[in-house]
Design a protein around this motif. Structure first.
Motif, PDB file in Angstrom:
ATOM      1  N   MET A   1       0.820  -1.191   0.000  1.00  0.00           N
ATOM      2  CA  MET A   1       0.000   0.000   0.000  1.00  0.00           C
ATOM      3  C   MET A   1       0.861   1.251   0.000  1.00  0.00           C
ATOM      4  SD  MET A   1      -3.322  -0.955   2.319  1.00  0.00           S
ATOM      5  CE  MET A   1      -2.840  -2.418   3.207  1.00  0.00           C
ATOM      6  N   LEU A   2       1.953   1.198   0.756  1.00  0.00           N
ATOM      7  CA  LEU A   2       2.837   2.362   0.763  1.00  0.00           C
ATOM      8  C   LEU A   2       3.508   2.553  -0.591  1.00  0.00           C
ATOM      9  CD1 LEU A   2       4.463   2.173   4.309  1.00  0.00           C
ATOM     10  CD2 LEU A   2       2.617   3.672   3.516  1.00  0.00           C
ATOM     11  N   ASP A   3       3.800   1.464  -1.295  1.00  0.00           N
ATOM     12  CA  ASP A   3       4.365   1.600  -2.642  1.00  0.00           C
ATOM     13  C   ASP A   3       3.374   2.298  -3.568  1.00  0.00           C
ATOM     14  OD1 ASP A   3       6.708   0.360  -1.863  1.00  0.00           O
ATOM     15  OD2 ASP A   3       6.151  -1.599  -2.672  1.00  0.00           O
ATOM     16  N   ALA A   4       2.113   1.914  -3.494  1.00  0.00           N
ATOM     17  CA  ALA A   4       1.088   2.563  -4.321  1.00  0.00           C
ATOM     18  C   ALA A   4       0.963   4.036  -3.939  1.00  0.00           C
ATOM     19  CB  ALA A   4      -0.253   1.847  -4.146  1.00  0.00           C
ATOM     20  N   CYS A   5       1.007   4.315  -2.671  1.00  0.00           N
ATOM     21  CA  CYS A   5       0.938   5.695  -2.188  1.00  0.00           C
ATOM     22  C   CYS A   5       2.120   6.501  -2.723  1.00  0.00           C
ATOM     23  CB  CYS A   5       0.906   5.676  -0.663  1.00  0.00           C
ATOM     24  SG  CYS A   5       0.659   7.276   0.104  1.00  0.00           S
ATOM     25  N   ARG A   6       3.318   5.911  -2.678  1.00  0.00           N
ATOM     26  CA  ARG A   6       4.511   6.611  -3.162  1.00  0.00           C
ATOM     27  C   ARG A   6       4.416   6.911  -4.653  1.00  0.00           C
ATOM     28  NH1 ARG A   6       9.354   3.171  -2.958  1.00  0.00           N
ATOM     29  NH2 ARG A   6       8.611   2.629  -5.001  1.00  0.00           N
ATOM     30  N   VAL A   7       3.886   5.987  -5.428  1.00  0.00           N
ATOM     31  CA  VAL A   7       3.735   6.215  -6.871  1.00  0.00           C
ATOM     32  C   VAL A   7       2.807   7.408  -7.117  1.00  0.00           C
ATOM     33  CG1 VAL A   7       2.780   5.244  -9.005  1.00  0.00           C
ATOM     34  CG2 VAL A   7       4.281   3.858  -7.573  1.00  0.00           C
ATOM     35  N   ILE A   8       1.710   7.472  -6.390  1.00  0.00           N
ATOM     36  CA  ILE A   8       0.777   8.591  -6.557  1.00  0.00           C
ATOM     37  C   ILE A   8       1.458   9.903  -6.179  1.00  0.00           C
ATOM     38  CG2 ILE A   8      -1.398   9.617  -5.778  1.00  0.00           C
ATOM     39  CD1 ILE A   8      -2.343   6.658  -5.251  1.00  0.00           C
ATOM     40  N   VAL A   9       2.148   9.910  -5.045  1.00  0.00           N
ATOM     41  CA  VAL A   9       2.851  11.125  -4.605  1.00  0.00           C
ATOM     42  C   VAL A   9       3.881  11.541  -5.644  1.00  0.00           C
ATOM     43  CG1 VAL A   9       4.478  12.042  -2.893  1.00  0.00           C
ATOM     44  CG2 VAL A   9       2.448  10.790  -2.140  1.00  0.00           C
ATOM     45  N   ASP A  10       4.624  10.583  -6.164  1.00  0.00           N
ATOM     46  CA  ASP A  10       5.692  10.888  -7.111  1.00  0.00           C
ATOM     47  C   ASP A  10       5.147  11.411  -8.437  1.00  0.00           C
ATOM     48  OD1 ASP A  10       8.455  10.977  -7.877  1.00  0.00           O
ATOM     49  OD2 ASP A  10       8.124   9.159  -9.055  1.00  0.00           O
ATOM     50  N   THR A  11       4.054  10.866  -8.898  1.00  0.00           N
ATOM     51  CA  THR A  11       3.553  11.258 -10.211  1.00  0.00           C
ATOM     52  C   THR A  11       2.561  12.416 -10.172  1.00  0.00           C
ATOM     53  OG1 THR A  11       1.839   9.540 -10.119  1.00  0.00           O
ATOM     54  CG2 THR A  11       3.915   8.972 -11.229  1.00  0.00           C
ATOM     55  N   GLU A  12       1.812  12.543  -9.052  1.00  0.00           N
ATOM     56  CA  GLU A  12       0.759  13.553  -9.016  1.00  0.00           C
ATOM     57  C   GLU A  12       0.818  14.485  -7.812  1.00  0.00           C
ATOM     58  OE1 GLU A  12      -3.142  11.811  -9.878  1.00  0.00           O
ATOM     59  OE2 GLU A  12      -2.051  10.012 -10.514  1.00  0.00           O
ATOM     60  N   GLY A  13       1.555  14.112  -6.790  1.00  0.00           N
ATOM     61  CA  GLY A  13       1.651  14.948  -5.589  1.00  0.00           C
ATOM     62  C   GLY A  13       0.829  14.391  -4.438  1.00  0.00           C
ATOM     63  N   HIS A  15      -1.458  15.763  -2.729  1.00  0.00           N
ATOM     64  CA  HIS A  15      -2.884  16.110  -2.787  1.00  0.00           C
ATOM     65  C   HIS A  15      -3.717  15.061  -3.535  1.00  0.00           C
ATOM     66  CE1 HIS A  15      -1.332  17.525  -6.631  1.00  0.00           C
ATOM     67  NE2 HIS A  15      -2.566  17.398  -7.083  1.00  0.00           N
ATOM     68  N   ALA A  16      -3.096  14.267  -4.386  1.00  0.00           N
ATOM     69  CA  ALA A  16      -3.823  13.269  -5.176  1.00  0.00           C
ATOM     70  C   ALA A  16      -4.049  11.966  -4.420  1.00  0.00           C
ATOM     71  CB  ALA A  16      -3.073  12.986  -6.478  1.00  0.00           C
ATOM     72  N   VAL A  17      -3.408  11.809  -3.271  1.00  0.00           N
ATOM     73  CA  VAL A  17      -3.536  10.564  -2.509  1.00  0.00           C
ATOM     74  C   VAL A  17      -4.849  10.580  -1.730  1.00  0.00           C
ATOM     75  CG1 VAL A  17      -2.528   9.090  -0.719  1.00  0.00           C
ATOM     76  CG2 VAL A  17      -1.033  10.368  -2.267  1.00  0.00           C
ATOM     77  N   THR A  18      -5.633   9.542  -1.936  1.00  0.00           N
ATOM     78  CA  THR A  18      -6.846   9.324  -1.144  1.00  0.00           C
ATOM     79  C   THR A  18      -6.885   7.860  -0.736  1.00  0.00           C
ATOM     80  OG1 THR A  18      -8.234   8.713  -3.038  1.00  0.00           O
ATOM     81  CG2 THR A  18      -8.124  11.079  -2.476  1.00  0.00           C
ATOM     82  N   ILE A  19      -7.665   7.582   0.288  1.00  0.00           N
ATOM     83  CA  ILE A  19      -7.843   6.196   0.715  1.00  0.00           C
ATOM     84  C   ILE A  19      -8.450   5.389  -0.439  1.00  0.00           C
ATOM     85  CG2 ILE A  19      -9.115   4.657   2.281  1.00  0.00           C
ATOM     86  CD1 ILE A  19      -6.836   6.080   3.720  1.00  0.00           C
ATOM     87  N   ASN A  20      -9.450   5.965  -1.112  1.00  0.00           N
ATOM     88  CA  ASN A  20     -10.088   5.262  -2.233  1.00  0.00           C
ATOM     89  C   ASN A  20      -9.079   4.934  -3.324  1.00  0.00           C
ATOM     90  OD1 ASN A  20     -12.621   5.287  -1.093  1.00  0.00           O
ATOM     91  ND2 ASN A  20     -13.299   7.115  -2.187  1.00  0.00           N
ATOM     92  N   ARG A  30     -11.454  -0.255   0.938  1.00  0.00           N
ATOM     93  CA  ARG A  30     -11.083   0.896   1.775  1.00  0.00           C
ATOM     94  C   ARG A  30     -10.866   0.445   3.221  1.00  0.00           C
ATOM     95  NH1 ARG A  30     -13.552   6.227   1.150  1.00  0.00           N
ATOM     96  NH2 ARG A  30     -14.287   5.779   3.238  1.00  0.00           N
ATOM     97  N   THR A  31     -11.677  -0.519   3.648  1.00  0.00           N
ATOM     98  CA  THR A  31     -11.587  -1.023   5.016  1.00  0.00           C
ATOM     99  C   THR A  31     -10.192  -1.569   5.307  1.00  0.00           C
ATOM    100  OG1 THR A  31     -13.935  -1.560   4.958  1.00  0.00           O
ATOM    101  CG2 THR A  31     -12.624  -2.625   6.676  1.00  0.00           C
ATOM    102  N   VAL A  32      -9.618  -2.261   4.343  1.00  0.00           N
ATOM    103  CA  VAL A  32      -8.280  -2.821   4.529  1.00  0.00           C
ATOM    104  C   VAL A  32      -7.263  -1.697   4.736  1.00  0.00           C
ATOM    105  CG1 VAL A  32      -6.420  -4.121   3.401  1.00  0.00           C
ATOM    106  CG2 VAL A  32      -8.772  -4.952   3.283  1.00  0.00           C
TER     107      VAL A  32
END
Length: 178
Positions: A1-13, A15-20, A30-32
């Motif tokens: 999950m943190l890898d997916a989060c990092r990709v979003i941060v790296d490519t979009e910033g 502000h683009a990170v959401t739980i969804n 989302r529960t997970v």
């Protein structure tokens, strides 16, 4: 999950990170994500903590070198190994958790202290100003890393290391023998 989060941060910033978005990218509910982190802010803090550890390990391996060009070669290898990690800290996007900026300030202070300590003996013996030299070397190293991250094709490792060598010779010439 943190890898997916990092990709979003790296490519979009940040502000683009959401739980969804993270849940969708990881193909989990989302529960997970909430069970793992509790909140979006906690997930971002976990990401920052993990990546600061990764960048710190790269830095500690790099500073084993004896010369500025040697250290820069090792840092650039660490940058090339984990560019998203280094972009997060060298070129942070807006919207990051406050802890990110606190980590950045602390890391900058630590790195500058380390640079001051390492070059102090070289500069002090030659009548130079240790503080100014350390700040100059630190700023140059920061810029070398940013250039590599921004445009690796234009700023090849070889080109940047040749520059680091020239800068080192100009700022920290060998002490006169005698």
């Amino acid at each position: 999950m943190l890898d997916a989060c990092r990709v979003i941060v790296d490519t979009e910033g940040f502000h683009a990170v959401t739980i969804n978005r993270v849940a969708q990218d990881c193909r989990v509910s989302r529960t997970v994500v909430y069970q793992q982190f509790g909140s979006l802010n906690a997930m971002l803090i976990a990401l920052v903590d993990r990546e600061i550890d990764r960048a710190g390990q790269g830095f500690l391996e790099a500073v084993r070198g004896q010369s500025f060009p040697d250290v820069m070669a090792r840092i650039l290898r660490a940058v090339d190994t984990h560019p998203a990690t280094w972009r997060m800290f060298m070129m942070p996007s807006e919207g990051g958790p406050p802890e990110l900026y606190a980590h950045l300030a602390s890391a900058r202070t630590s790195v500058l202290g380390y640079v001051t300590q390492v070059i102090g003996d070289q500069v002090d013996g030659g009548g130079g100003d240790t503080e100014l030299t350390a700040r100059s070397v630190h700023a140059i190293a920061d810029e070398i890393v940013r250039l590599r991250l921004q445009d690796p094709d234009r700023y090849s490792t070889d080109r940047l290391l040749r520059h680091a060598d020239a800068v080192s010779a100009a700022l920290m010439p060998p002490p006169p023998s005698g």
